[in-house]
Design an enzyme around this catalytic site. Structure first.
Site, PDB file in Angstrom:
ATOM      1  N   HIS A 126       7.267 -13.506   0.441  1.00 14.58           N
ATOM      2  CA  HIS A 126       6.136 -13.398   1.360  1.00 14.58           C
ATOM      3  C   HIS A 126       6.385 -14.286   2.580  1.00 14.58           C
ATOM      4  O   HIS A 126       6.791 -15.446   2.442  1.00 14.58           O
ATOM      5  CB  HIS A 126       4.848 -13.869   0.704  1.00 14.58           C
ATOM      6  CG  HIS A 126       4.341 -12.965  -0.370  1.00 14.58           C
ATOM      7  ND1 HIS A 126       3.056 -13.028  -0.843  1.00 14.58           N
ATOM      8  CD2 HIS A 126       4.938 -11.971  -1.071  1.00 14.58           C
ATOM      9  CE1 HIS A 126       2.881 -12.120  -1.787  1.00 14.58           C
ATOM     10  NE2 HIS A 126       4.019 -11.463  -1.945  1.00 14.58           N
ATOM     11  N   TYR A 157      -5.436 -11.609   4.612  1.00 11.33           N
ATOM     12  CA  TYR A 157      -5.714 -10.175   4.580  1.00 11.33           C
ATOM     13  C   TYR A 157      -6.799  -9.844   5.605  1.00 11.33           C
ATOM     14  O   TYR A 157      -7.861 -10.446   5.628  1.00 11.33           O
ATOM     15  CB  TYR A 157      -6.151  -9.746   3.183  1.00 11.33           C
ATOM     16  CG  TYR A 157      -5.106 -10.037   2.134  1.00 11.33           C
ATOM     17  CD1 TYR A 157      -3.806  -9.554   2.271  1.00 11.33           C
ATOM     18  CD2 TYR A 157      -5.410 -10.794   1.010  1.00 11.33           C
ATOM     19  CE1 TYR A 157      -2.840  -9.821   1.318  1.00 11.33           C
ATOM     20  CE2 TYR A 157      -4.444 -11.064   0.045  1.00 11.33           C
ATOM     21  CZ  TYR A 157      -3.166 -10.580   0.218  1.00 11.33           C
ATOM     22  OH  TYR A 157      -2.205 -10.850  -0.729  1.00 11.33           O
ATOM     23  N   HIS A 207      -4.350  -4.455   1.813  1.00 11.77           N
ATOM     24  CA  HIS A 207      -5.359  -5.014   0.914  1.00 11.77           C
ATOM     25  C   HIS A 207      -6.722  -4.357   1.131  1.00 11.77           C
ATOM     26  O   HIS A 207      -7.757  -5.021   1.118  1.00 11.77           O
ATOM     27  CB  HIS A 207      -5.450  -6.538   1.066  1.00 11.77           C
ATOM     28  CG  HIS A 207      -5.350  -7.260  -0.239  1.00 11.77           C
ATOM     29  ND1 HIS A 207      -6.435  -7.589  -1.001  1.00 11.77           N
ATOM     30  CD2 HIS A 207      -4.271  -7.719  -0.930  1.00 11.77           C
ATOM     31  CE1 HIS A 207      -6.052  -8.220  -2.102  1.00 11.77           C
ATOM     32  NE2 HIS A 207      -4.723  -8.311  -2.087  1.00 11.77           N
ATOM     33  N   GLU A 257      -2.204  -2.172  -7.998  1.00  9.94           N
ATOM     34  CA  GLU A 257      -2.412  -3.459  -8.659  1.00  9.94           C
ATOM     35  C   GLU A 257      -3.794  -3.578  -9.296  1.00  9.94           C
ATOM     36  O   GLU A 257      -3.992  -4.399 -10.180  1.00  9.94           O
ATOM     37  CB  GLU A 257      -2.177  -4.624  -7.692  1.00  9.94           C
ATOM     38  CG  GLU A 257      -3.228  -4.820  -6.631  1.00  9.94           C
ATOM     39  CD  GLU A 257      -2.870  -5.953  -5.677  1.00  9.94           C
ATOM     40  OE1 GLU A 257      -3.586  -6.960  -5.675  1.00  9.94           O
ATOM     41  OE2 GLU A 257      -1.877  -5.824  -4.946  1.00  9.94           O
ATOM     42  N   ARG A 278       2.321  -0.021  -8.016  1.00  8.23           N
ATOM     43  CA  ARG A 278       2.284  -1.488  -7.965  1.00  8.23           C
ATOM     44  C   ARG A 278       1.435  -2.044  -9.111  1.00  8.23           C
ATOM     45  O   ARG A 278       0.695  -3.017  -8.941  1.00  8.23           O
ATOM     46  CB  ARG A 278       1.691  -1.918  -6.613  1.00  8.23           C
ATOM     47  CG  ARG A 278       2.607  -1.703  -5.456  1.00  8.23           C
ATOM     48  CD  ARG A 278       3.588  -2.839  -5.278  1.00  8.23           C
ATOM     49  NE  ARG A 278       2.903  -4.045  -4.878  1.00  8.23           N
ATOM     50  CZ  ARG A 278       3.174  -5.258  -5.366  1.00  8.23           C
ATOM     51  NH1 ARG A 278       4.087  -5.412  -6.295  1.00  8.23           N
ATOM     52  NH2 ARG A 278       2.507  -6.315  -4.930  1.00  8.23           N
ATOM     53  N   HIS A 307       3.267  -5.473  -9.792  1.00  5.78           N
ATOM     54  CA  HIS A 307       2.570  -6.563  -9.116  1.00  5.78           C
ATOM     55  C   HIS A 307       2.971  -7.892  -9.760  1.00  5.78           C
ATOM     56  O   HIS A 307       2.822  -8.086 -10.959  1.00  5.78           O
ATOM     57  CB  HIS A 307       1.060  -6.336  -9.251  1.00  5.78           C
ATOM     58  CG  HIS A 307       0.215  -7.257  -8.460  1.00  5.78           C
ATOM     59  ND1 HIS A 307      -0.880  -7.908  -8.995  1.00  5.78           N
ATOM     60  CD2 HIS A 307       0.270  -7.632  -7.164  1.00  5.78           C
ATOM     61  CE1 HIS A 307      -1.461  -8.638  -8.053  1.00  5.78           C
ATOM     62  NE2 HIS A 307      -0.780  -8.493  -6.945  1.00  5.78           N
ATOM     63  N   GLU A 334       8.303  -8.373  -6.506  1.00 10.44           N
ATOM     64  CA  GLU A 334       7.633  -9.431  -5.755  1.00 10.44           C
ATOM     65  C   GLU A 334       7.978 -10.776  -6.387  1.00 10.44           C
ATOM     66  O   GLU A 334       8.055 -10.897  -7.612  1.00 10.44           O
ATOM     67  CB  GLU A 334       6.124  -9.181  -5.831  1.00 10.44           C
ATOM     68  CG  GLU A 334       5.260 -10.127  -5.034  1.00 10.44           C
ATOM     69  CD  GLU A 334       3.802  -9.717  -5.083  1.00 10.44           C
ATOM     70  OE1 GLU A 334       3.027 -10.186  -4.240  1.00 10.44           O
ATOM     71  OE2 GLU A 334       3.420  -8.911  -5.971  1.00 10.44           O
TER      72      GLU A 334
END
Length: 399
Positions: A126, A157, A207, A257, A278, A307, A334
């Site tokens: 990230h 987000y 998001h 997710e 995800r 996720h 991730e």
């Protein structure tokens, strides 16, 4: 196979660093115990209660070898099914049972599942900052560490709103401007591509911050920047819009997710309306259902990007790495660095090297857990103000 009777099941809540984590430990009379991740950081004590008060008495005395049957027993025993509390509780037990089976077999989880389909799984990091200079610094560091996949965000987000006009006495919450966020993010993509060219794969997480028509327009405008994937461009409650989205853009789409129930992903996969799932493994009930959805997606040409946020235990991180090395349609994992206190509680989890993750070759999941060290970091109630996101007029939106 020699029966291995379950003698104890317990859930432990600990907060070594930023997040409350939930670990499930299953002990057997074979002298072998297993660990699972049941982290639902927004309701950790509800998960602990589900494990200790309901699943434990159901499982004591049963054969730990019978993972498939026990998963269904845990799921059906409450009559009403699915939901994050129950699914995470079941997942913690399910992972621990797979850990036990791997230890009894003397095999790492990925070998127990059928072996490798790749050497290691590519990882993505990230990069989040309030301005481009700060973002470039983070991207440069990730590239130096070997990453070639980076998720880029300016601000939190929804971005950092500027000159946002709100009514007097606004309701409490985290305010943002959807159109400003979309415009700023498109400029971000252009700036990053101009600076780094095609040397890195770019990812971005909306998001759920856009309504459906704006989300479709945004995804189309992302096309020139060649994203690896655009995540959660639509809210969970609006997945019917993915058909229109897929018809109008070639930007690769990732979502999942928040999924709890197979009915939430079934149509999306069958109709090939997304490119990446995800799913959060503990959110759907653990390794047992994750294998099933993975093979279902593989048959439809859908790839996996489980996720793996910071609010997951190193056990969950390791489980994802085992799944990703085994499953042919896994794509990328991730990865956020495990923080120091958490590293003092857990050991044996995978650490990225040259932009890749590979699981341990120790039997089972390969992660150890220091119960005494965890006790030094008891769980603490934590508010999550970012889940109260509002547009300028005060309308609450999905987090």
């Amino acid at each position: 196979m020699t029966p291995s009777t379950i003698t104890q099941v317990e859930a432990i809540v600990t907060k070594p660093d930023k997040h409350n984590l939930v670990v499930v430990r299953v002990t057997t009379d074979a002298g072998v115990w297993g660990l699972g991740c049941a982290t639902f950081q927004f309701r950790p004590w509800a998960v602990r209660s589900a494990v200790d008060d309901y699943l434990r008495p159901l499982l004591l005395g049963r054969d730990a070898n019978d993972i498939e049957d026990l998963w269904h027993v845990m799921r059906m025993s409450s009559y009403w099914r699915n939901g994050p509390v129950l699914n995470n509780a079941i997942a913690g037990v399910d992972m621990a049972l797979w850990d036990v089976k791997g230890k009894l077999a003397g095999m790492p989880l990925y070998q127990l599942l059928g072996g490798r389909s790749r050497t290691a799984i590519p990882a993505y990091a990230h990069a989040v900052a309030d301005d481009l200079d700060g973002l470039y610094t983070q991207i440069d560091r990730h590239l130096a560490d070997g990453y070639r996949h980076v998720r880029v965000q300016l601000g939190f987000y929804g971005g950092n709103a500027t000159d946002l006009q709100v009514p007097e006495n606004p309701l409490p919450g985290s305010y943002y401007d959807p159109r400003q966020y979309a415009a700023t993010t498109l400029r971000l993509f252009k700036a990053v591509r101009d600076r780094y060219g095609d040397d890195i794969e770019l990812l971005h997480d909306v998001h759920e911050r856009l309504n459906p028509s704006d989300a479709i327009r945004f995804a189309k405008e992302c096309e020139p920047f060649g994203l690896y994937f655009l995540e959660d461009v639509l809210p969970l409650e609006q997945t019917a819009w993915y058909e229109k989205l897929r018809a109008q853009t070639s930007t690769p789409i990732a979502t999942g997710e928040l999924f709890n129930n197979p009915k939430e992903w079934e149509e999306l996969v069958v109709r090939r309306q997304i490119d990446f799932l995800r799913i959060h493994v503990s959110q759907i009930g653990g390794i047992t259902p994750a294998l099933k959805v993975a093979h279902f997606a593989d048959a439809m040409g859908i790839r996996l990007a489980w996720h793996t946020p910071s609010d997951i235990t190193p056990v969950g991180l390791a489980v994802n790495a085992h799944l990703n090395v085994h499953l042919h349609n896994a794509s990328v994992q991730e990865n956020l660095d495990v923080q120091p206190n958490t590293a003092a509680v857990f050991a044996g989890y995978p650490v990225q090297s040259r932009g890749f993750l590979r699981p341990s070759d120790e039997p089972g999941i390969g992660v150890s857990f220091d119960v005494d060290a965890a006790a030094e970091f008891p769980g603490v109630f934590k508010e999550h103000p970012w889940t109260t996101s509002r547009t300028a007029d005060g309308t609450l939106v999905t987090p």
